[in-house]
Design an enzyme around this catalytic site. Structure first.
Site, PDB file in Angstrom:
ATOM      1  N   ARG A 102       0.884  -1.181   0.000  1.00 50.85           N
ATOM      2  CA  ARG A 102       0.000   0.000   0.000  1.00 50.85           C
ATOM      3  C   ARG A 102       0.912   1.218   0.000  1.00 50.85           C
ATOM      4  O   ARG A 102       1.678   1.434   0.943  1.00 50.85           O
ATOM      5  CB  ARG A 102      -0.899  -0.007   1.235  1.00 50.85           C
ATOM      6  CG  ARG A 102      -1.573   1.327   1.456  1.00 50.85           C
ATOM      7  CD  ARG A 102      -2.691   1.269   2.448  1.00 50.85           C
ATOM      8  NE  ARG A 102      -3.855   0.610   1.885  1.00 50.85           N
ATOM      9  CZ  ARG A 102      -5.074   0.653   2.415  1.00 50.85           C
ATOM     10  NH1 ARG A 102      -5.293   1.319   3.527  1.00 50.85           N
ATOM     11  NH2 ARG A 102      -6.084   0.030   1.845  1.00 50.85           N
ATOM     12  N   HIS A 129      -7.303   0.986  -6.617  1.00 51.40           N
ATOM     13  CA  HIS A 129      -7.479   0.072  -5.466  1.00 51.40           C
ATOM     14  C   HIS A 129      -8.096  -1.226  -6.003  1.00 51.40           C
ATOM     15  O   HIS A 129      -9.273  -1.515  -5.761  1.00 51.40           O
ATOM     16  CB  HIS A 129      -8.368   0.744  -4.427  1.00 51.40           C
ATOM     17  CG  HIS A 129      -8.306   0.130  -3.057  1.00 51.40           C
ATOM     18  ND1 HIS A 129      -7.520  -0.966  -2.750  1.00 51.40           N
ATOM     19  CD2 HIS A 129      -8.938   0.473  -1.891  1.00 51.40           C
ATOM     20  CE1 HIS A 129      -7.686  -1.273  -1.471  1.00 51.40           C
ATOM     21  NE2 HIS A 129      -8.530  -0.427  -0.927  1.00 51.40           N
ATOM     22  N   GLN A 132      -9.928  -3.824  -3.698  1.00 49.27           N
ATOM     23  CA  GLN A 132     -11.262  -3.348  -3.317  1.00 49.27           C
ATOM     24  C   GLN A 132     -12.260  -3.635  -4.437  1.00 49.27           C
ATOM     25  O   GLN A 132     -13.369  -4.119  -4.186  1.00 49.27           O
ATOM     26  CB  GLN A 132     -11.189  -1.835  -3.033  1.00 49.27           C
ATOM     27  CG  GLN A 132     -12.496  -1.246  -2.574  1.00 49.27           C
ATOM     28  CD  GLN A 132     -12.911  -1.768  -1.209  1.00 49.27           C
ATOM     29  OE1 GLN A 132     -12.137  -1.692  -0.262  1.00 49.27           O
ATOM     30  NE2 GLN A 132     -14.104  -2.323  -1.094  1.00 49.27           N
ATOM     31  N   ASP A 224     -17.358   7.035  -1.338  1.00 45.51           N
ATOM     32  CA  ASP A 224     -16.094   6.922  -0.600  1.00 45.51           C
ATOM     33  C   ASP A 224     -15.794   8.291   0.002  1.00 45.51           C
ATOM     34  O   ASP A 224     -16.444   9.289  -0.340  1.00 45.51           O
ATOM     35  CB  ASP A 224     -14.975   6.465  -1.574  1.00 45.51           C
ATOM     36  CG  ASP A 224     -13.619   6.279  -0.899  1.00 45.51           C
ATOM     37  OD1 ASP A 224     -13.578   6.120   0.346  1.00 45.51           O
ATOM     38  OD2 ASP A 224     -12.596   6.291  -1.598  1.00 45.51           O
ATOM     39  N   CYS A 264     -16.311   1.619   0.410  1.00 41.57           N
ATOM     40  CA  CYS A 264     -15.118   0.791   0.669  1.00 41.57           C
ATOM     41  C   CYS A 264     -14.698   0.844   2.133  1.00 41.57           C
ATOM     42  O   CYS A 264     -14.007  -0.049   2.595  1.00 41.57           O
ATOM     43  CB  CYS A 264     -13.971   1.236  -0.231  1.00 41.57           C
ATOM     44  SG  CYS A 264     -13.484   2.943   0.055  1.00 41.57           S
ATOM     45  N   ARG A 292     -13.562  -8.655   1.181  1.00 39.17           N
ATOM     46  CA  ARG A 292     -12.139  -8.444   0.888  1.00 39.17           C
ATOM     47  C   ARG A 292     -11.361  -9.743   1.143  1.00 39.17           C
ATOM     48  O   ARG A 292     -10.474 -10.122   0.378  1.00 39.17           O
ATOM     49  CB  ARG A 292     -11.557  -7.319   1.769  1.00 39.17           C
ATOM     50  CG  ARG A 292     -12.108  -5.936   1.462  1.00 39.17           C
ATOM     51  CD  ARG A 292     -11.563  -5.387   0.147  1.00 39.17           C
ATOM     52  NE  ARG A 292     -10.116  -5.285   0.143  1.00 39.17           N
ATOM     53  CZ  ARG A 292      -9.425  -4.253   0.622  1.00 39.17           C
ATOM     54  NH1 ARG A 292     -10.046  -3.207   1.119  1.00 39.17           N
ATOM     55  NH2 ARG A 292      -8.098  -4.235   0.576  1.00 39.17           N
TER      56      ARG A 292
HETATM   57  N1   CP Z   1     -11.164  -0.208   2.167  1.00 37.89           N
HETATM   58  C1   CP Z   1      -9.910  -0.320   2.609  1.00 37.89           C
HETATM   59  O1   CP Z   1      -8.955  -0.547   1.852  1.00 37.89           O
HETATM   60  O2   CP Z   1      -9.781  -0.177   3.961  1.00 37.89           O
HETATM   61  P1   CP Z   1      -8.422  -0.019   4.766  1.00 37.89           P
HETATM   62  O3   CP Z   1      -7.850   1.331   4.390  1.00 37.89           O
HETATM   63  O4   CP Z   1      -8.805  -0.071   6.215  1.00 37.89           O
HETATM   64  O5   CP Z   1      -7.495  -1.116   4.380  1.00 37.89           O
HETATM   65  N1  NVA Z   2      -9.967   6.740  -1.316  1.00 36.52           N
HETATM   66  C1  NVA Z   2      -9.561   6.289  -0.012  1.00 36.52           C
HETATM   67  C2  NVA Z   2      -9.765   4.826   0.118  1.00 36.52           C
HETATM   68  C3  NVA Z   2      -9.414   4.248   1.456  1.00 36.52           C
HETATM   69  C4  NVA Z   2      -9.578   2.760   1.510  1.00 36.52           C
HETATM   70  C5  NVA Z   2      -8.110   6.646   0.217  1.00 36.52           C
HETATM   71  O1  NVA Z   2      -7.288   6.477  -0.695  1.00 36.52           O
HETATM   72  O2  NVA Z   2      -7.790   7.098   1.324  1.00 36.52           O
END
Ligand code: CP
Ligand code: NVA
Length: 306
Positions: A102, A129, A132, A224, A264, A292
């Site tokens: 990430r 993502h 997701q 989101d 999400c 997930r």
């Molecule tokens: N939706 C998602 O990726 O959640 P986290 O940021 O908690 O991993």
């Molecule tokens: N769009 C959000 C998604 C978090 C899972 C971010 O990137 O923070």
């Protein structure tokens, strides 16, 4: 395909087979337990940002399949700072069987994949993502049987999550409508790539700035956060622009009766979604979060056993 970096890299058939595998792994796990398909395999999980779902679901996915996962926090490794990404990728490849990362900058996950000898999975970047999106498609499929011919409407910021949802809808034949404030649309290049996928699957893409118009006829409403990780300095500006894009009961009432509402997570209740909707009868946000686990198991099995 060595890696899972973007939905766009996978054919509709490959995505369908990931979903089919996710369904069977989920059924198997609910009825008994998964066989140890990933016995002795270890996944390194590199995080440059916080996480609840991604961290726990990947860790548990590996455990359920007989493998193990190593959590590497933002304070460790220093990806691209303490050590170059190319060096990290080559070192870690000698210790583990796969890497989930990430990152802030999408280029960083691409660079990791370029140098790693083991599969790399994108656990969210500023661009997309894809894990997701796989869980989202699984959730939609569970509710409606398939994505084909459905109208999926995303309301809010044209961000990483919106982009991956657009791509999976276009690949799997769902009509995709998005309502964003002006200036917050999905990256136009990603939209033109999606237009090609949509032409192949026979679906459509509609971009609007009016949420009420956008949700009409929808079976899925998705939202989101208005401020993604790494955009904190824009929070005050965005707080002024986004309130008309809140997913509240009046907006949900404009969609189809059987509409499901997805997010999400994490949710900023009272901002992009109200408690009434998040906890209401149309909401599927928690089954979606739980999916997930199953979607990622399917991705792990595909990449780590081939
Ligand atoms: N939706 C998602 O990726 O959640 P986290 O940021 O908690 O991993
Ligand atoms: N769009 C959000 C998604 C978090 C899972 C971010 O990137 O923070």
């Amino acid at each position: 395909m060595k890696d899972y970096i973007a939905v766009a890299d996978y054919s509709p058939e490959d995505l369908q087979s990931i979903l089919a595998r996710a369904v069977s792994l989920k059924t198997e796990w609910k009825e008994r337990e998964n066989p140890p398909i990933l016995k002795n395999k270890v996944l390194a999980m590199i995080f440059q940002k916080p996480s609840l779902r991604t961290r726990i679901s990947f860790d548990m996915a590996m455990r359920h399949l007989g493998g193990d996962a190593l959590y590497l926090s933002p304070a460790e490794i220093g990806l691209g700072k303490r050590e170059s990404i190319a060096d990290v990728a080559r070192v870690v490849s000698g210790y583990v069987d796969g890497i989930m990362a990430r990152v802030f900058d999408h280029e960083h996950v691409l660079e990791l994949a370029k140098w790693a000898e083991v599969p790399v999975i994108n656990g969210l970047s500023d661009y997309n993502h894809p894990c997701q999106a796989a869980a989202d498609a699984l959730t939609i499929q569970e509710n409606f049987g398939s994505l084909k011919g459905l109208k999926v409407c995303y309301v809010g910021d044209g961000n990483n999550v919106a982009l991956s949802l657009l791509h999976i809808c276009a690949k799997l034949g769902a009509d995709f409508t998005i309502a964003t404030p002006e200036g917050y649309e999905i990256d136009p290049e990603a939209v033109s790539v999606a237009e090609k996928f949509a032409a192949e699957s026979g679906s459509s893409i509609t971009q609007l700035n009016d949420p009420m118009e956008a949700v009409k006829g929808s079976q899925v409403i998705y939202t989101d956060t208005w401020v993604s990780m790494g955009q904190d300095e824009e929070a005050a500006k965005r707080a002024k622009v986004f309130p008309p894009f809140q997913v509240n009961q009046s907006l949900v009432n404009e969609a189809e009766k059987d509409v499901i509402v997805l997010h999400c997570l994490p949710a900023h209740r009272g901002e992009e979604i109200t408690d009434e909707v998040a906890d209401g009868p149309n909401s599927r946000i928690f089954p979606q979060a739980h999916n997930r686990l199953h979607a990622q198991k399917a991705i792990l099995v595909k990449l780590l056993t081939s």
